[in-house]
Scaffold this motif. Structure first.
Motif, PDB file in Angstrom:
ATOM      1  N   GLY A 164       0.793  -1.217   0.000  1.00  0.00           N
ATOM      2  CA  GLY A 164       0.000   0.000   0.000  1.00  0.00           C
ATOM      3  C   GLY A 164       0.827   1.269   0.000  1.00  0.00           C
ATOM      4  N   GLY A 165       0.183   2.356  -0.344  1.00  0.00           N
ATOM      5  CA  GLY A 165       0.837   3.657  -0.355  1.00  0.00           C
ATOM      6  C   GLY A 165      -0.174   4.751  -0.615  1.00  0.00           C
ATOM      7  N   TRP A 166       0.235   5.982  -0.258  1.00  0.00           N
ATOM      8  CA  TRP A 166      -0.631   7.141  -0.444  1.00  0.00           C
ATOM      9  C   TRP A 166       0.225   8.271  -0.969  1.00  0.00           C
ATOM     10  CZ3 TRP A 166      -2.714  10.593   4.081  1.00  0.00           C
ATOM     11  CH2 TRP A 166      -3.494  11.639   3.544  1.00  0.00           C
ATOM     12  N   ASP A 167      -0.140   8.789  -2.128  1.00  0.00           N
ATOM     13  CA  ASP A 167       0.599   9.896  -2.725  1.00  0.00           C
ATOM     14  C   ASP A 167       0.139  11.209  -2.084  1.00  0.00           C
ATOM     15  OD1 ASP A 167       2.192  11.427  -4.315  1.00  0.00           O
ATOM     16  OD2 ASP A 167       1.055  11.134  -6.159  1.00  0.00           O
ATOM     17  N   SER A 168       0.477  11.374  -0.814  1.00  0.00           N
ATOM     18  CA  SER A 168       0.013  12.544  -0.045  1.00  0.00           C
ATOM     19  C   SER A 168       0.942  13.742  -0.181  1.00  0.00           C
ATOM     20  CB  SER A 168      -0.100  12.169   1.447  1.00  0.00           C
ATOM     21  OG  SER A 168       1.162  11.785   1.957  1.00  0.00           O
ATOM     22  N   HIS A 169       2.102  13.553  -0.807  1.00  0.00           N
ATOM     23  CA  HIS A 169       3.070  14.644  -0.915  1.00  0.00           C
ATOM     24  C   HIS A 169       3.108  15.228  -2.324  1.00  0.00           C
ATOM     25  CE1 HIS A 169       4.572  13.965   3.098  1.00  0.00           C
ATOM     26  NE2 HIS A 169       4.711  12.684   2.841  1.00  0.00           N
ATOM     27  N   ASN A 170       1.965  15.208  -2.997  1.00  0.00           N
ATOM     28  CA  ASN A 170       1.921  15.800  -4.333  1.00  0.00           C
ATOM     29  C   ASN A 170       1.465  17.256  -4.245  1.00  0.00           C
ATOM     30  OD1 ASN A 170      -0.854  15.772  -3.932  1.00  0.00           O
ATOM     31  ND2 ASN A 170      -1.170  13.921  -5.115  1.00  0.00           N
ATOM     32  N   ARG A 171       1.206  17.853  -5.394  1.00  0.00           N
ATOM     33  CA  ARG A 171       0.796  19.264  -5.415  1.00  0.00           C
ATOM     34  C   ARG A 171      -0.716  19.438  -5.333  1.00  0.00           C
ATOM     35  NH1 ARG A 171       4.708  22.156  -9.957  1.00  0.00           N
ATOM     36  NH2 ARG A 171       6.693  21.669  -8.944  1.00  0.00           N
ATOM     37  N   ASN A 172      -1.434  18.359  -5.135  1.00  0.00           N
ATOM     38  CA  ASN A 172      -2.898  18.418  -5.123  1.00  0.00           C
ATOM     39  C   ASN A 172      -3.454  18.313  -3.718  1.00  0.00           C
ATOM     40  OD1 ASN A 172      -2.982  18.578  -7.975  1.00  0.00           O
ATOM     41  ND2 ASN A 172      -2.778  16.340  -8.104  1.00  0.00           N
ATOM     42  N   ASN A 173      -2.718  18.873  -2.741  1.00  0.00           N
ATOM     43  CA  ASN A 173      -3.177  18.889  -1.348  1.00  0.00           C
ATOM     44  C   ASN A 173      -3.509  17.491  -0.822  1.00  0.00           C
ATOM     45  OD1 ASN A 173      -3.043  21.744  -1.098  1.00  0.00           O
ATOM     46  ND2 ASN A 173      -4.945  21.902  -2.255  1.00  0.00           N
ATOM     47  N   GLY A 174      -2.648  16.530  -1.179  1.00  0.00           N
ATOM     48  CA  GLY A 174      -2.821  15.182  -0.658  1.00  0.00           C
ATOM     49  C   GLY A 174      -3.910  14.372  -1.335  1.00  0.00           C
ATOM     50  N   LEU A 175      -4.389  14.830  -2.505  1.00  0.00           N
ATOM     51  CA  LEU A 175      -5.471  14.126  -3.193  1.00  0.00           C
ATOM     52  C   LEU A 175      -4.949  13.114  -4.202  1.00  0.00           C
ATOM     53  CD1 LEU A 175      -7.956  17.083  -3.765  1.00  0.00           C
ATOM     54  CD2 LEU A 175      -8.000  15.354  -1.960  1.00  0.00           C
ATOM     55  N   GLY A 176      -3.692  12.703  -4.054  1.00  0.00           N
ATOM     56  CA  GLY A 176      -3.119  11.712  -4.955  1.00  0.00           C
ATOM     57  C   GLY A 176      -3.675  10.322  -4.701  1.00  0.00           C
ATOM     58  N   VAL A 177      -3.198   9.382  -5.494  1.00  0.00           N
ATOM     59  CA  VAL A 177      -3.711   8.014  -5.438  1.00  0.00           C
ATOM     60  C   VAL A 177      -3.468   7.388  -4.066  1.00  0.00           C
ATOM     61  CG1 VAL A 177      -1.563   7.001  -6.305  1.00  0.00           C
ATOM     62  CG2 VAL A 177      -3.718   5.798  -6.656  1.00  0.00           C
ATOM     63  N   ARG A 178      -4.414   6.584  -3.620  1.00  0.00           N
ATOM     64  CA  ARG A 178      -4.274   5.789  -2.397  1.00  0.00           C
ATOM     65  C   ARG A 178      -4.399   4.320  -2.777  1.00  0.00           C
ATOM     66  NH1 ARG A 178      -6.608   8.329   3.070  1.00  0.00           N
ATOM     67  NH2 ARG A 178      -6.518  10.544   2.613  1.00  0.00           N
ATOM     68  N   LEU A 179      -3.403   3.561  -2.402  1.00  0.00           N
ATOM     69  CA  LEU A 179      -3.421   2.121  -2.650  1.00  0.00           C
ATOM     70  C   LEU A 179      -3.580   1.405  -1.313  1.00  0.00           C
ATOM     71  CD1 LEU A 179      -0.364   1.915  -5.103  1.00  0.00           C
ATOM     72  CD2 LEU A 179      -2.789   2.117  -5.708  1.00  0.00           C
ATOM     73  N   GLN A 180      -4.694   0.752  -1.116  1.00  0.00           N
ATOM     74  CA  GLN A 180      -4.882   0.051   0.155  1.00  0.00           C
ATOM     75  C   GLN A 180      -3.991  -1.193   0.195  1.00  0.00           C
ATOM     76  OE1 GLN A 180      -9.163  -1.033  -0.288  1.00  0.00           O
ATOM     77  NE2 GLN A 180      -8.513  -3.043   0.424  1.00  0.00           N
ATOM     78  N   ARG A 181      -3.681  -1.623   1.386  1.00  0.00           N
ATOM     79  CA  ARG A 181      -2.785  -2.762   1.563  1.00  0.00           C
ATOM     80  C   ARG A 181      -3.460  -4.044   1.075  1.00  0.00           C
ATOM     81  NH1 ARG A 181       1.000  -1.026   5.555  1.00  0.00           N
ATOM     82  NH2 ARG A 181       0.255   0.766   6.748  1.00  0.00           N
ATOM     83  N   CYS A 182      -2.696  -4.845   0.348  1.00  0.00           N
ATOM     84  CA  CYS A 182      -3.156  -6.193   0.012  1.00  0.00           C
ATOM     85  C   CYS A 182      -2.715  -7.193   1.076  1.00  0.00           C
ATOM     86  CB  CYS A 182      -2.588  -6.625  -1.343  1.00  0.00           C
ATOM     87  SG  CYS A 182      -3.142  -5.633  -2.730  1.00  0.00           S
ATOM     88  N   LEU A 183      -1.630  -6.874   1.767  1.00  0.00           N
ATOM     89  CA  LEU A 183      -1.092  -7.752   2.805  1.00  0.00           C
ATOM     90  C   LEU A 183      -1.045  -7.002   4.123  1.00  0.00           C
ATOM     91  CD1 LEU A 183       0.347 -10.360   3.756  1.00  0.00           C
ATOM     92  CD2 LEU A 183       2.506  -9.301   3.034  1.00  0.00           C
ATOM     93  N   THR A 184      -1.664  -7.562   5.138  1.00  0.00           N
ATOM     94  CA  THR A 184      -1.604  -6.984   6.480  1.00  0.00           C
ATOM     95  C   THR A 184      -1.158  -8.052   7.467  1.00  0.00           C
ATOM     96  OG1 THR A 184      -3.922  -7.501   6.977  1.00  0.00           O
ATOM     97  CG2 THR A 184      -3.454  -5.347   5.993  1.00  0.00           C
ATOM     98  N   SER A 185      -0.473  -7.606   8.496  1.00  0.00           N
ATOM     99  CA  SER A 185      -0.054  -8.515   9.567  1.00  0.00           C
ATOM    100  C   SER A 185      -0.006  -7.708  10.854  1.00  0.00           C
ATOM    101  CB  SER A 185       1.322  -9.105   9.250  1.00  0.00           C
ATOM    102  OG  SER A 185       1.755  -9.947  10.309  1.00  0.00           O
ATOM    103  N   GLU A 186      -0.338  -8.360  11.949  1.00  0.00           N
ATOM    104  CA  GLU A 186      -0.383  -7.684  13.245  1.00  0.00           C
ATOM    105  C   GLU A 186      -0.104  -8.712  14.333  1.00  0.00           C
ATOM    106  OE1 GLU A 186      -3.363  -4.273  14.402  1.00  0.00           O
ATOM    107  OE2 GLU A 186      -4.254  -6.176  15.005  1.00  0.00           O
TER     108      GLU A 186
END
Length: 410
Positions: A164-186
């Protein structure tokens, strides 16, 4: 059919619309089941000067139990990334990656080490062939990628698609692509009782807390001084030294001298009924990904399926590598698995289950077998990293930050 049982099972699971792959691993403290373990601490919700554990009540086997987080989803993702990176460095795993060179600190950093992975501000502020990365053709291909247009991201950094990842550091005030995690562990401690922490210090030279006022030395190499003339000045007055727990009163304890009375405090670890790691690889999420041809934009079911296979097997290999690395989470939190790991493929319903052992050799063999099929469908898999260089302004920011830290003793 291949010669690898895991490959065939994941192949069938993706084709037959299976829901997920799940791993439940029970662990115990290295000191024995009754020993304490120490969870991570977080800033207190209502008091910035205090810390707390992440605790909550959960239902386990029909009972309401107090539970405490031992390793979060984000922390587990970082550990999986580290396990993958170590194998890449050893040459036993070939994986697409991007690395950034920092001349000011004489260091190379992989995207696997960055908090926001490929969308981290460090990548944004780096150069490819002296051009800001996001302005390059490759950078634009990657930043325009999402789950239905995932080919460029898959070819350059598949781990970002997986974790997963979030393109929050772009020039669109954090409105970039968000990729939810396919793999989680806890990792959680179930049925916990909080312990006490004790501390103290006996100074062998018995320096009294009121022996003198300690000043911050003007000469940073000297750190501290008793002489007001040699002290750093503020408004023409000598500056008493301070530490993280000592706010400028100039006591010897600020420089590590003197006694600390024995104390008893909270956050002294926990004992618990059981500790379990729960990992879930979402096949449903992976099936949402599409991998169009980068030149023509055409879609192919075969290409989609093989890319999905690679991602699923990469996720399982990451879990297996983490198991091989062990569970030394932090000081006084070394955990030992109770048994070898087993993964369960969950079909379209919870009743449909297939269990398989999780072994890093098997997962690597299956992953490599899937990777070999990428060439047939026109997808690149370049194990040589893309080399970026930190921009001049980023290098200057790092240098200024380090200089300030040296002055402040940080």
């Amino acid at each position: 059919m291949s010669k690898n049982k895991l490959f065939d099972s994941i192949d069938a699971a993706l084709m037959n619309k299976a829901s997920a792959v799940r791993m439940k691993l029970f662990l115990e403290p290295a000191g024995g089941a009754e020993d304490k373990v120490f969870p991570p601490t977080y800033k207190h919700r209502s008091d910035d000067k205090k810390s707390e554990y992440a605790s909550e009540k959960r239902i386990s086997n029909g009972k309401e139990l107090q539970c405490t987080l031992l390793d979060s989803v984000a922390s587990q993702a970082n550990r999986i990334e580290d396990a993958i990176l170590q194998k890449m460095k050893s040459g036993s795993l070939g994986l697409p990656d991007i690395q950034i060179t920092f001349e000011s600190i004489n260091k190379n950093i992989s995207v696997l080490e960055l908090p926001h992975r490929l969308y981290d501000a460090i990548v944004r502020d780096s150069l490819l062939n002296d051009v800001p990365f996001r302005q390059t053709e490759l950078g634009q291909l990657i930043t325009s990628s999402d789950f239905v247009n995932a080919t460029a991201l898959f070819e350059q950094h598949p781990v970002t698609l997986l974790l997963g990842g979030w393109d929050s550091h772009n020039r669109n005030n954090g409105l970039g692509v968000r990729l939810q995690r396919c793999l989680t562990s806890e990792i959680n401690a179930i049925g916990v009782i909080g312990g006490k922490r004790v501390g103290g210090r006996i100074d062998p030279v018995a320096i009294n807390k009121d022996a003198a006022t300690i000043y911050k030395a003007e000469d940073t190499e000297s750190l501290w001084t008793l002489d007001e003339e040699e002290a750093e000045k503020k408004n023409q007055k000598p500056v008493p030294i301070s530490s993280r727990s000592n706010t400028g009163d100039g006591k010897p304890s600020a420089i590590g001298h003197g006694n600390i009375p024995p104390t008893v405090s909270e956050l002294g670890g926990v004992t618990c009924e059981q500790i379990e790691q729960t990992a879930v690889l979402s096949l449903t999420q992976i099936r949402k990904m599409r991998f169009p041809d980068l030149d023509t934009g055409e879609l192919s079911e075969e290409r989609d399926h093989i890319c999905r296979m690679v991602l699923a097997l990469l996720g399982l290999h990451g879990l297996a590598l983490q198991y091989d690395q062990g569970y030394d989470l932090r000081s006084r939190c070394l955990l030992i698995p109770s048994d070898e790991p087993v993964v369960t493929i969950i079909g379209k319903t919870a009743k449909e289950k297939e269990s398989l052992p999780l072994d890093s050799k098997d997962t690597l063999d299956a992953l490599n077998y899937a990777v070999k099929k990428l060439k047939k469908v026109g997808v690149r898999w370049n194990a040589a990293p893309v080399e970026l260089k930190a921009s001049d302004k980023l290098e200057k920011l790092i240098s200024k930050s380090r200089a300030l830290s040296d002055v402040e003793g940080g």
